[in-house]
Motif scaffolding. Structure first.
Motif, short mmCIF file in Angstrom:
data_model
loop_
_atom_site.label_atom_id
_atom_site.label_comp_id
_atom_site.label_asym_id
_atom_site.label_seq_id
_atom_site.Cartn_x
_atom_site.Cartn_y
_atom_site.Cartn_z
N THR A 71 34.53 -32.11 -1.82
CA THR A 71 33.81 -32.23 -3.08
C THR A 71 34.24 -31.08 -3.98
OG1 THR A 71 31.62 -32.56 -4.07
CG2 THR A 71 31.80 -30.83 -2.41
N VAL A 72 33.73 -31.08 -5.20
CA VAL A 72 34.02 -30.00 -6.15
C VAL A 72 32.71 -29.34 -6.52
CG1 VAL A 72 34.93 -29.40 -8.42
CG2 VAL A 72 36.08 -31.15 -7.04
N ALA A 73 32.64 -28.03 -6.33
CA ALA A 73 31.45 -27.26 -6.69
C ALA A 73 31.87 -26.09 -7.57
CB ALA A 73 30.74 -26.75 -5.44
N LEU A 74 31.23 -25.97 -8.71
CA LEU A 74 31.56 -24.93 -9.69
C LEU A 74 33.06 -24.92 -10.01
CD1 LEU A 74 29.35 -21.92 -8.52
CD2 LEU A 74 28.76 -23.78 -10.08
N GLU A 155 31.81 -8.98 -7.95
CA GLU A 155 32.89 -9.37 -8.87
C GLU A 155 34.22 -8.82 -8.39
OE1 GLU A 155 30.73 -9.66 -13.24
OE2 GLU A 155 31.36 -7.69 -12.50
N ARG A 156 34.24 -7.54 -8.09
CA ARG A 156 35.48 -6.86 -7.71
C ARG A 156 36.08 -7.44 -6.43
NH1 ARG A 156 33.40 -2.28 -7.25
NH2 ARG A 156 33.38 -2.01 -4.98
N LEU A 157 35.22 -7.90 -5.52
CA LEU A 157 35.67 -8.38 -4.21
C LEU A 157 35.99 -9.86 -4.19
CD1 LEU A 157 33.05 -6.35 -2.17
CD2 LEU A 157 35.54 -6.01 -2.07
N GLY A 158 35.84 -10.55 -5.30
CA GLY A 158 36.26 -11.94 -5.38
C GLY A 158 35.22 -12.97 -5.04
N TYR A 159 33.95 -12.58 -5.00
CA TYR A 159 32.89 -13.58 -4.85
C TYR A 159 32.86 -14.43 -6.11
CZ TYR A 159 31.33 -11.10 -0.68
OH TYR A 159 31.27 -10.53 0.57
N LYS A 160 32.63 -15.73 -5.96
CA LYS A 160 32.85 -16.67 -7.06
C LYS A 160 31.60 -17.05 -7.83
CE LYS A 160 37.22 -16.85 -6.18
NZ LYS A 160 38.15 -16.11 -7.07
N ALA A 161 30.43 -16.66 -7.35
CA ALA A 161 29.18 -17.00 -8.05
C ALA A 161 28.08 -16.07 -7.57
CB ALA A 161 28.80 -18.45 -7.80
N LEU A 162 27.05 -15.95 -8.40
CA LEU A 162 25.82 -15.25 -8.03
C LEU A 162 24.72 -16.29 -7.84
CD1 LEU A 162 25.88 -12.27 -10.57
CD2 LEU A 162 26.59 -12.24 -8.15
N LEU A 238 30.26 -13.97 -13.93
CA LEU A 238 30.21 -14.93 -12.84
C LEU A 238 29.20 -16.03 -13.14
CD1 LEU A 238 30.26 -12.62 -9.67
CD2 LEU A 238 32.11 -14.07 -10.53
N PRO A 239 29.48 -17.26 -12.70
CA PRO A 239 28.47 -18.32 -12.85
C PRO A 239 27.23 -17.97 -12.05
CG PRO A 239 30.31 -19.05 -11.48
CD PRO A 239 30.71 -17.74 -12.06
N ILE A 240 26.07 -18.36 -12.58
CA ILE A 240 24.79 -18.03 -11.95
C ILE A 240 24.09 -19.32 -11.53
CG2 ILE A 240 22.52 -17.00 -12.31
CD1 ILE A 240 23.87 -15.11 -14.35
N ILE A 241 23.65 -19.33 -10.29
CA ILE A 241 22.84 -20.42 -9.74
C ILE A 241 21.45 -19.87 -9.47
CG2 ILE A 241 22.57 -22.01 -7.79
CD1 ILE A 241 25.69 -21.66 -7.42
N LEU A 242 20.43 -20.57 -9.90
CA LEU A 242 19.06 -20.15 -9.63
C LEU A 242 18.55 -20.83 -8.37
CD1 LEU A 242 17.32 -20.09 -13.14
CD2 LEU A 242 18.72 -18.35 -12.01
N LYS A 243 18.18 -20.04 -7.39
CA LYS A 243 17.73 -20.55 -6.10
C LYS A 243 16.21 -20.44 -5.99
CE LYS A 243 18.37 -19.82 -1.12
NZ LYS A 243 16.95 -19.57 -0.76
N GLY A 244 15.56 -21.58 -5.74
CA GLY A 244 14.11 -21.57 -5.61
C GLY A 244 13.43 -22.44 -6.65
N ASN A 258 21.38 -21.53 -19.81
CA ASN A 258 22.78 -21.86 -19.55
C ASN A 258 23.26 -21.47 -18.16
OD1 ASN A 258 23.31 -22.89 -22.25
ND2 ASN A 258 23.23 -20.76 -22.94
N VAL A 259 22.46 -21.78 -17.15
CA VAL A 259 22.90 -21.50 -15.78
C VAL A 259 23.94 -22.53 -15.35
CG1 VAL A 259 20.70 -20.45 -15.17
CG2 VAL A 259 21.05 -22.90 -14.73
N ALA A 260 24.74 -22.14 -14.37
CA ALA A 260 25.75 -23.05 -13.85
C ALA A 260 25.16 -24.07 -12.87
CB ALA A 260 26.86 -22.26 -13.16
N GLY A 261 24.04 -23.70 -12.25
CA GLY A 261 23.45 -24.60 -11.28
C GLY A 261 22.05 -24.16 -10.89
#
Length: 376
Positions: A71-74, A155-162, A238-244, A258-261
């Protein structure tokens, strides 16, 4: 043969088998911390039972000889439509902790979300699983400098989203943790921090009850409003996803920012006993989002059929928490990979036996409530 005359247990064939092994190996306090929910744990049970109340309507005579599980995510293609949810303190299950979990995700091609409250650091996980698609789950501390430092490192370490957890100004009342006076074992620390209050603070913080609950009460920012999201967006690209997210009303607020997810989640049923099961809340959220951002879900996913049901009801991807911890306790990295392989295998077979050769073939009408078949 066992004492009951049944064949001796060998390799696990499903997640329940892995959980049974883990329960026999984990120290009581760690086991209770991982498996417990809030209050009487009705919501915890309902997270699983709600999946069982759904029925799958299969289609037949379709070519399923070649199947694509990706699948495709973000905007990034991933090999499977499930990933590892952010769960705290993996090293209580196995010394390699989050490093082992991330490596397992890398080998399967699943997304891995690292918790703020991890026992292996952002840096250690990034080095151990450089090819894994990694997201970082974030809590906002009263000291915003601490949170900003976490964001910069991700960000520096290459994580793709928060993945910003928005349902935890406090941690819920978990009776097992209170009875056990849960605390982080002395040989472990929260590895993303250097300050003693943040790194070592999940012990000797209170004379009664859960030390983790006291930690969160002392350090997490309970004054947060939607303005905190504006602040977070100002310090990261970084794109932001709200969890909860569990209500359509909060979806509208999220979209306005304007969250990404959004991630439909009841925090593993650990906040308030009486919240809906996440699979119950999912259709409301999908309808409210109406394609304006991506929708993810966690809570109660233990089988490939659960993945199928959630995707049919509109989730882009689902995330798995406790089963990965059971896998770690069973056999470290290999155990976590075993759990992911079991769920992938079950999902693959579910696709084939419902007439789907890819995720695109899963139709909303394929999953219905049990009442659909009631004879009136």
């Amino acid at each position: 043969m066992s004492r009951e005359g049944q064949p001796a247990f060998s390799a696990p064939v499903n997640v329940e088998d892995v959980e049974r092994i883990a329960a026999a190996r984990l120290p009581r306090a760690a086991l209770d911390y991982y498996r417990s929910g809030a209050g009487e744990e009705y919501t915890l049970r309902n997270n699983r039972e709600a999946f069982r109340r759904l029925r799958i309507r299969p289609r037949v005579l379709r070519d399923v000889s070649i199947r694509d599980l990706s699948t495709v995510a973000l905007g990034k293609r991933v090999a499977v439509p499930f990933g590892i949810a952010p769960t705290a303190m993996h090293c209580m299950a196995h010394p390699d902790g989050e490093v082992a979990s991330a490596r397992a995700a890398e080998k399967i091609g699943a997304v891995f979300i690292l918790s703020t409250l991890s026992t292996r650091s952002l840096e250690e996980v990034a080095e151990a699983a450089p090819k894994a698609t990694k997201w970082f789950q974030l809590y906002i501390y009263k000291n915003r400098n601490i949170t900003e430092d976490l964001v910069r490192r991700a960000e520096r370490l290459g994580y793709k989203a928060l993945v910003l957890t928005v349902d935890a100004p406090l941690f819920g009342i978990r009776w097992a943790d209170a009875r056990n006076k849960f605390h982080l074992p002395p040989h472990l620390k929260l590895a993303n921090f250097t300050g003693p209050a943040e790194a070592d603070g999940v012990r000797e913080r209170t004379t009664k009850g859960s030390q983790l609950q006291a930690y969160v009460t002392d350090l997490f920012d309970q004054t947060l409003t939607w303005d905190a999201l504006t602040w977070l967006k100002s310090i990261t690209k970084l794109p932001i996803i709200l969890k909860g997210i569990l209500t359509k009303e909060d979806v509208e607020e999220a979209i306005n920012h304007n969250v990404a997810g959004v991630m439909v989640s009841n925090h593993g049923a650990r906040q308030v006993d009486g919240f809906p099961a996440t699979i119950e809340a999912l259709p409301e959220i999908v309808k409210a989002v109406c394609g304006r951002c991506e929708v993810f879900m966690d809570g109660g996913v233990t089988q490939g059929t659960d993945v199928f049901k959630a995707l049919a009801l509109g989730a882009k991807m689902v995330f798995i928490g406790r089963p990965v911890l059971w896998g770690l306790a069973y056999d470290g990295e290999e155990g976590a990979k075993t759990v992911l392989e079991i769920i992938r295998h079950e999902f693959d077979f579910t696709l084939a036996l419902t007439g789907c050769s890819s995720i695109a073939g899963i139709e909303k009408e394929m999953v219905v409530p049990a009442s659909f078949y009631s004879l009136l």
